[in-house]
Design a protein around this motif. Structure first.
Motif, PDB file in Angstrom:
ATOM      1  N   SER A 276       0.830  -1.207   0.000  1.00 20.30           N
ATOM      2  CA  SER A 276       0.000   0.000   0.000  1.00 20.30           C
ATOM      3  C   SER A 276       0.870   1.264   0.000  1.00 20.30           C
ATOM      4  CB  SER A 276      -0.922  -0.017   1.218  1.00 20.30           C
ATOM      5  OG  SER A 276      -1.542   1.218   1.383  1.00 20.30           O
ATOM      6  N   ARG A 277       1.909   1.279   0.820  1.00 16.12           N
ATOM      7  CA  ARG A 277       2.819   2.439   0.883  1.00 16.12           C
ATOM      8  C   ARG A 277       3.569   2.624  -0.432  1.00 16.12           C
ATOM      9  NH1 ARG A 277       3.922   5.303   5.711  1.00 16.12           N
ATOM     10  NH2 ARG A 277       5.254   6.362   4.233  1.00 16.12           N
TER      11      ARG A 277
ATOM     12  N   VAL B 202       8.598   1.790  -6.707  1.00 16.03           N
ATOM     13  CA  VAL B 202       8.670   0.555  -7.494  1.00 16.03           C
ATOM     14  C   VAL B 202       9.027  -0.596  -6.554  1.00 16.03           C
ATOM     15  CG1 VAL B 202       9.840  -0.629  -9.403  1.00 16.03           C
ATOM     16  CG2 VAL B 202       9.440   1.852  -9.529  1.00 16.03           C
ATOM     17  N   LEU B 203       8.232  -1.644  -6.599  1.00  9.53           N
ATOM     18  CA  LEU B 203       8.552  -2.872  -5.873  1.00  9.53           C
ATOM     19  C   LEU B 203       9.507  -3.670  -6.755  1.00  9.53           C
ATOM     20  CD1 LEU B 203       8.132  -4.980  -3.606  1.00  9.53           C
ATOM     21  CD2 LEU B 203       6.192  -5.848  -4.951  1.00  9.53           C
TER      22      LEU B 203
ATOM     23  N   LEU C 276       3.785 -12.494  -3.729  1.00  7.23           N
ATOM     24  CA  LEU C 276       4.010 -11.056  -3.591  1.00  7.23           C
ATOM     25  C   LEU C 276       3.775 -10.353  -4.920  1.00  7.23           C
ATOM     26  CD1 LEU C 276       4.847  -8.596  -1.963  1.00  7.23           C
ATOM     27  CD2 LEU C 276       7.242  -9.230  -2.340  1.00  7.23           C
ATOM     28  N   TYR C 277       4.284 -10.938  -6.009  1.00  3.11           N
ATOM     29  CA  TYR C 277       4.087 -10.361  -7.346  1.00  3.11           C
ATOM     30  C   TYR C 277       2.588 -10.275  -7.663  1.00  3.11           C
ATOM     31  CZ  TYR C 277       3.861  -9.834 -12.367  1.00  3.11           C
ATOM     32  OH  TYR C 277       3.548  -9.392 -13.618  1.00  3.11           O
ATOM     33  N   SER C 278       1.865 -11.373  -7.457  1.00  6.82           N
ATOM     34  CA  SER C 278       0.426 -11.408  -7.782  1.00  6.82           C
ATOM     35  C   SER C 278      -0.350 -10.368  -6.977  1.00  6.82           C
ATOM     36  CB  SER C 278      -0.148 -12.799  -7.511  1.00  6.82           C
ATOM     37  OG  SER C 278       0.447 -13.739  -8.358  1.00  6.82           O
ATOM     38  N   TYR C 279      -0.053 -10.273  -5.690  1.00  2.00           N
ATOM     39  CA  TYR C 279      -0.762  -9.306  -4.856  1.00  2.00           C
ATOM     40  C   TYR C 279      -0.435  -7.870  -5.293  1.00  2.00           C
ATOM     41  CZ  TYR C 279      -2.522  -6.673  -0.944  1.00  2.00           C
ATOM     42  OH  TYR C 279      -3.207  -5.752  -0.189  1.00  2.00           O
ATOM     43  N   ALA C 280       0.841  -7.584  -5.495  1.00  2.00           N
ATOM     44  CA  ALA C 280       1.240  -6.225  -5.903  1.00  2.00           C
ATOM     45  C   ALA C 280       0.636  -5.864  -7.261  1.00  2.00           C
ATOM     46  CB  ALA C 280       2.757  -6.121  -5.937  1.00  2.00           C
ATOM     47  N   ARG C 281       0.617  -6.816  -8.159  1.00  2.00           N
ATOM     48  CA  ARG C 281       0.035  -6.552  -9.486  1.00  2.00           C
ATOM     49  C   ARG C 281      -1.462  -6.277  -9.366  1.00  2.00           C
ATOM     50  NH1 ARG C 281       1.625  -7.833 -15.128  1.00  2.00           N
ATOM     51  NH2 ARG C 281      -0.327  -7.824 -16.284  1.00  2.00           N
TER      52      ARG C 281
ATOM     53  N   ARG D  72       3.823  -0.551  -9.424  1.00  2.00           N
ATOM     54  CA  ARG D  72       4.890  -0.725 -10.413  1.00  2.00           C
ATOM     55  C   ARG D  72       5.867  -1.780  -9.894  1.00  2.00           C
ATOM     56  NH1 ARG D  72       7.352   4.934 -11.973  1.00  2.00           N
ATOM     57  NH2 ARG D  72       7.613   5.088  -9.735  1.00  2.00           N
ATOM     58  N   ILE D  73       6.183  -2.761 -10.737  1.00  2.00           N
ATOM     59  CA  ILE D  73       7.012  -3.889 -10.319  1.00  2.00           C
ATOM     60  C   ILE D  73       8.167  -4.067 -11.292  1.00  2.00           C
ATOM     61  CG2 ILE D  73       7.060  -6.368  -9.844  1.00  2.00           C
ATOM     62  CD1 ILE D  73       3.971  -6.173  -9.515  1.00  2.00           C
ATOM     63  N   SER D  74       9.347  -4.298 -10.734  1.00  2.00           N
ATOM     64  CA  SER D  74      10.487  -4.661 -11.566  1.00  2.00           C
ATOM     65  C   SER D  74      11.103  -5.943 -11.001  1.00  2.00           C
ATOM     66  CB  SER D  74      11.528  -3.535 -11.625  1.00  2.00           C
ATOM     67  OG  SER D  74      12.354  -3.560 -10.501  1.00  2.00           O
TER      68      SER D  74
END
Length: 175
Positions: A81-82, A89-90, A115-120, A125-127
């Motif tokens: 959330s933060r 970017v995560l 973690l990827y699925s939840y953040a998406r 933004r994910i790298s």
């Protein structure tokens, strides 16, 4: 689509290998970006890349365009959330997969996928980057894509996550 990989300090002289390994550029610690381990005393909270085990400390230090690299790969809703609120970017570190073996590797893959699925799902933004410590641990573009696909479960998402490493360059230019 241009591909970038984020490397640690031990890869300072790796630039000549970027095109051979299929990347537009390697982003090397202290040369292209600053990194701070928030678990250490006197951590620099203004660094481009913030790393740490303590997700509460990471969440409190999150700021615009920073790359947040959690060593603890468990889904932390507050941290995600933060990151979303700060437009940070995560960054998922593939070294937690490439330098581990057996059960630990399998657990890290599962945790990183979650973690990827939840953040998406939260549109963060994910790298995905290797964070190779030395040339010995560097990957080619195809190897990095295969590892990223293991996490994202999609060719297109894997490519986007690796290309997102370019945001580190843009963040430095605008920050």
């Amino acid at each position: 689509m241009d591909f970038y990989d984020i490397l640690r300090e031990g890869c300072r002289d790796a630039d000549s290998l970027s095109s051979v390994l299929g990347f537009k550029k390697f982003l090397v610690q202290e040369k292209d970006y600053t990194l701070s381990d928030l678990d250490a005393k006197g951590a620099n909270k203004e660094a481009d890349v913030l790393v740490g085990n303590d997700t509460n400390r990471l969440a409190k230090s999150t700021r615009y365009n920073a790359f947040i690299v959690p060593r603890n790969l468990a889904v932390d809703r507050f941290l995600v959330s933060r990151i979303k609120d700060a437009d940070a970017v995560l960054c998922l570190p593939l070294d937690s997969i490439t330098v581990t073996y057996g059960f630990v590797r399998a657990r890290n893959i599962r945790m990183m996928r979650n973690l990827y699925s939840y953040a998406r799902s939260k549109r963060v933004r994910i790298s995905i980057a290797s964070f190779a410590q030395s040339k010995r641990f560097m990957n080619s573009r195809e190897q990095l894509l295969a590892l990223a696909k293991l996490i994202t479960r999609s060719d297109q998402s894997a490519k986007e996550a690796i290309a997102a490493n370019a945001l580190l360059l843009k963040g430095r230019a605008s920050g």
